[in-house]
Scaffold this active site. Structure first.
Site, PDB file in Angstrom:
ATOM      1  N   HIS A  61      18.497  49.304  57.949  1.00  0.00           N
ATOM      2  CA  HIS A  61      18.493  47.630  57.988  1.00  0.00           C
ATOM      3  C   HIS A  61      16.966  47.416  58.465  1.00  0.00           C
ATOM      4  O   HIS A  61      16.262  46.682  57.718  1.00  0.00           O
ATOM      5  CB  HIS A  61      19.499  47.061  58.538  1.00  0.00           C
ATOM      6  N   HIS A  99      30.661  45.925  67.428  1.00  0.00           N
ATOM      7  CA  HIS A  99      30.401  46.182  65.969  1.00  0.00           C
ATOM      8  C   HIS A  99      28.638  46.376  65.694  1.00  0.00           C
ATOM      9  O   HIS A  99      28.148  45.566  65.806  1.00  0.00           O
ATOM     10  CB  HIS A  99      31.120  45.371  64.971  1.00  0.00           C
ATOM     11  N   ALA A 100      28.536  47.501  65.303  1.00  0.00           N
ATOM     12  CA  ALA A 100      27.065  47.594  64.955  1.00  0.00           C
ATOM     13  C   ALA A 100      26.411  46.865  64.008  1.00  0.00           C
ATOM     14  O   ALA A 100      26.906  46.505  63.020  1.00  0.00           O
ATOM     15  CB  ALA A 100      26.706  49.220  64.863  1.00  0.00           C
ATOM     16  N   GLU A 147      22.605  47.868  52.587  1.00  0.00           N
ATOM     17  CA  GLU A 147      23.841  48.695  53.273  1.00  0.00           C
ATOM     18  C   GLU A 147      23.461  50.031  52.938  1.00  0.00           C
ATOM     19  O   GLU A 147      23.873  50.986  53.831  1.00  0.00           O
ATOM     20  CB  GLU A 147      25.119  48.095  52.899  1.00  0.00           C
ATOM     21  N   HIS A 199      34.765  42.364  59.692  1.00  0.00           N
ATOM     22  CA  HIS A 199      33.961  41.455  58.631  1.00  0.00           C
ATOM     23  C   HIS A 199      35.019  40.370  58.180  1.00  0.00           C
ATOM     24  O   HIS A 199      34.484  39.311  57.615  1.00  0.00           O
ATOM     25  CB  HIS A 199      33.748  42.445  57.389  1.00  0.00           C
ATOM     26  N   HIS A 247      22.222  54.246  59.644  1.00  0.00           N
ATOM     27  CA  HIS A 247      22.526  53.287  58.794  1.00  0.00           C
ATOM     28  C   HIS A 247      21.985  51.993  59.399  1.00  0.00           C
ATOM     29  O   HIS A 247      21.115  51.249  58.527  1.00  0.00           O
ATOM     30  CB  HIS A 247      24.182  52.912  58.795  1.00  0.00           C
ATOM     31  N   GLU A 248      21.959  51.649  60.677  1.00  0.00           N
ATOM     32  CA  GLU A 248      21.184  50.475  61.240  1.00  0.00           C
ATOM     33  C   GLU A 248      19.790  50.618  61.167  1.00  0.00           C
ATOM     34  O   GLU A 248      19.147  49.781  60.736  1.00  0.00           O
ATOM     35  CB  GLU A 248      21.661  50.413  62.804  1.00  0.00           C
ATOM     36  N   TYR A 266      29.592  47.139  50.878  1.00  0.00           N
ATOM     37  CA  TYR A 266      29.579  48.307  51.315  1.00  0.00           C
ATOM     38  C   TYR A 266      30.284  49.185  50.196  1.00  0.00           C
ATOM     39  O   TYR A 266      29.796  50.442  50.146  1.00  0.00           O
ATOM     40  CB  TYR A 266      30.546  48.614  52.537  1.00  0.00           C
TER      41      TYR A 266
HETATM   42  O1  X8Z Z   1      29.813  47.145  59.288  1.00  0.00           O
HETATM   43  C1  X8Z Z   1      29.193  48.337  58.866  1.00  0.00           C
HETATM   44  C2  X8Z Z   1      27.860  48.559  59.688  1.00  0.00           C
HETATM   45  C3  X8Z Z   1      27.024  47.367  60.166  1.00  0.00           C
HETATM   46  S1  X8Z Z   1      26.518  46.615  58.677  1.00  0.00           S
HETATM   47  C4  X8Z Z   1      28.155  49.261  60.973  1.00  0.00           C
HETATM   48  N1  X8Z Z   1      29.809  49.143  58.066  1.00  0.00           N
HETATM   49  C5  X8Z Z   1      30.928  49.046  57.638  1.00  0.00           C
HETATM   50  C6  X8Z Z   1      32.105  48.915  58.460  1.00  0.00           C
HETATM   51  O2  X8Z Z   1      31.968  49.540  59.490  1.00  0.00           O
HETATM   52  O3  X8Z Z   1      33.299  48.524  57.925  1.00  0.00           O
HETATM   53  C7  X8Z Z   1      29.028  50.534  57.771  1.00  0.00           C
HETATM   54  C8  X8Z Z   1      30.064  50.945  56.712  1.00  0.00           C
HETATM   55  C9  X8Z Z   1      30.961  49.945  56.348  1.00  0.00           C
HETATM   56 ZN    ZN Z   2      24.985  47.766  57.656  1.00  0.00          ZN
END
Ligand code: X8Z
Ligand code: ZN
Length: 593
Positions: A369, A335-336, A393, A492, A365-366, A502
């Site tokens: 940050h 997960h990024a 975010e 998450h 997105h990354e 988000y």
């Molecule tokens: O978790 C993330 C990022 C890392 S902060 C990739 N996002 C959420 C997800 O993937 O559920 C970005 C958008 C929503």
């Molecule tokens: Zn993020």
């Protein structure tokens, strides 16, 4: 009079001394916390990039120690509760008390148990696999990367259902752990004076927790009509594609048909819902593949965008220490995420990049940050964070909104900008990525807050999860029971990362984009405006980023947008032409579920 005067002098003297004491206390706290936070980051980096029992144990231990130290300072900070402190010091004291997302109980054994549970759940998610039982599949297991591609590209409902259910099996065994995690996490939160862990999370927004919850409802009501219109249109198209037996005319859409494991963004099914006779939009995935652009080069595009705004190049160590592709020889948390390991210059991303248009956006997105982290690194330690978590975010996403056809032409990825007559297609694709996300961004914490408050109990974890998914997203469960624990099939939840951020980011990024577009002197409609190369937009953004957490978020918001309120009119304006078009398309069709 004289007595009064000398009393006053004594009070002032006492106060002055106490303010000084407070300053010494904060200085010491910040120095210690900085050191300890960096230590935790290194342990967590190892845990995420080399999943094994040793790294898991080390990360858990570092985390336990860190939480213990913060708690200790938070407790000591109450000594200064009655002292009139300068604003920045008072803010630091406040941040010490509300800064944690997880608080361990005082009981040492329970503190260890809790941090180990956390590390274990994240690792289990990170190394999760779906191994099919069929003889022909023997030995072949799919990881989330494989499954993500199938979810995005397969149009066979049976296969989609199979991998959807297969991935969700990974979460089943986490239910017992999660239940215990909630008990212990709540215990810790209560010991430091919060009602429960959810109340603690809601206290981080420079306003009373209940007011924040109301604020979310207000924003959701603003955007709900747009979501409902998009939902109705997509349902009709999916019904045409998969048939009436698979997709209902009026009810929620089965969750496995939307091109994404969590139905959180739907842009992968653009080909299914593409308007008839529409001018073709470009397909970034094909472009990247065709031009043989690899993972590293995708990152370079992102970096160059930020440089074009006036931000410095990323440090050498970024390229030496980041993880860009999935290693073959070990398990990692794919997960990024973006890191500032030393709270200074050691910026990194950790991502198992796939060469797709979707991941091109995630890279931006990354990097958003990282750019934020670097912008606030000169702030005192307690202010080295975003104005609120939604801001963090939103930054990279804001930049990604500038990936317009014109931008792609400028950087040589597209030969010719698509014709404006095809803009409904462009907007629809963008809405499938952004508008579809809104209710998902909201519902995860609606579920967690109720779990933490005890309103949702372990006996109905899964049922309530799906009630909320139906309520907010209008998506339906593909055959579930309480033996399942679908929430933890989302990163998450398994890793205890708050999610409302988000939702906020999806509102904020359109506000940021609107303001920065203005600063860049854009005359085109918002969805055609790219701030690429605009030093004015960059300066405006940097002004907000470099404030970090030093001021309440409305102040930071005002610095960039001129207004201190979160406001969904920006996203509504952006999609206004699409809303009109959807209303036409949906005429005579069922809308809602
Ligand atoms: O978790 C993330 C990022 C890392 S902060 C990739 N996002 C959420 C997800 O993937 O559920 C970005 C958008 C929503
Ligand atoms: Zn993020």
């Amino acid at each position: 009079m004289r007595i009064l005067l000398s009393l006053l002098t004594v009070t002032i003297a006492l106060q002055a001394q106490t303010v000084q004491e407070a300053k010494a206390f904060l200085d010491e706290a910040e120095a210690t916390l900085l050191k300890q936070a960096n230590f935790v980051s290194r342990a967590q980096w190892l845990q995420s990039t080399y999943i094994n029992p040793d790294s898991e144990m080390q990360a858990a231990l570092a985390n336990e120690q860190y939480i213990g130290i913060v708690k200790d300072y938070a407790r000591k900070a109450t000594r200064f509760d009655k002292v009139k402190l300068p604003d920045d010091m008072a803010r630091k004291m406040m941040l010490l008390k509300i800064g944690l997302t997880l608080v361990t109980p005082e009981d040492k054994a329970q503190a260890t148990e809790l941090t180990q549970l956390m590390a274990k759940m994240e690792s289990a998610y990170g190394s999760g696999k779906y191994c099919r039982d069929a003889p022909q599949d023997k030995g072949r297991c799919l990881d989330l990367q494989d499954i993500t591609l199938i979810m995005a590209n397969s149009r066979d409902p049976k296969e989609l259902l199979d991998v959807w259910q297969g991935w969700h099996k990974v979460a089943r065994p986490l239910k017992t752990d999660y239940k215990r995690f909630v008990e212990l996490g709540n215990k810790g939160a209560r010991e430091i004076g919060f009602k429960d862990m959810g109340a603690m999370w809601r206290s981080k927004y420079d306003m009373p927790p209940d007011a924040f919850a109301k604020e979310l409802d207000r924003l959701w009501e603003q955007v709900r009509p747009l979501y409902v219109s998009l939902h109705a249109y997509v349902r009709t198209k999916l019904r045409e594609k998969y048939g009436a037996a698979v997709v209902p005319e009026k009810g929620p859409i089965p969750a496995h048909l939307l091109g994404n494991m969590w139905a959180q963004s739907w842009d992968n099914v653009y080909d299914v819902v593409e308007p008839k006779g529409a001018t073709k939009t470009y397909d970034l995935t094909s472009i990247l593949k065709q031009k043989k652009i690899d993972e590293l080069e995708m990152v370079r595009y992102g970096e160059r965008f930020f440089q074009s705004l006036g931000f410095a190049a990323l440090p050498k160590t970024f390229y030496q220490r980041s993880l860009f592709t999935k290693p073959q020889d070990r398990e990692v948390v794919c997960h990024a995420s973006a890191w500032d390991v030393d709270n200074d210059e050691d910026l990194r991303i950790k991502m198992c990049i796939q060469v797709t248009g979707e991941e091109f956006s995630v890279i931006h997105h990354e990097l958003g940050h990282n750019i934020y982290q670097r912008a606030y690194r000169k702030q005192p330690f307690l202010f080295r964070d975003s104005a609120n978590d939604g801001f963090h975010e939103a930054v990279g996403d804001t930049i990604a909104l500038s990936i317009t056809p014109e931008y792609l032409v400028q950087v040589g990825l597209l030969d010719k900008a698509t014709d404006p007559s095809g803009d409904i297609g462009l907007l629809l694709k963008q809405a499938l990525a952004k508008v579809s996300f809104l209710p998902f961004g909201l519902m995860i914490d609606q579920w967690r807050w109720k779990v933490y408050s005890g309103e949702i109990t372990p006996e109905n974890y899964n049922q309530k999860w799906w009630e909320l998914r139906r309520k907010y997203q209008g998506v339906d469960e593909p055959g579930r029971s309480e033996a399942d624990f679908d929430p933890a099939a989302k990163y998450h939840v398994a890793a205890n990362v708050p999610y409302t951020r988000y939702f906020l980011a999806h509102i904020l990024q359109f506000q940021f984009h609107r303001s920065l577009s203005q600063a860049a002197g854009c005359k085109t409609p918002l969805h055609r405006c790219s701030i690429y190369n605009s030093k004015e937009a960059g300066a405006k953004l940097d002004q907000m980023l470099s404030m970090g957490l030093s001021k309440p978020w409305p102040v930071a918001l005002e610095a960039i947008t001129g207004k201190p309120e979160m406001d969904a009119t920006a996203i509504k304006d952006y999609f206004a032409p699409l809303q009109k078009w959807l209303d036409q398309e949906n005429k005579g069709k069922a809308v809602g579920w």
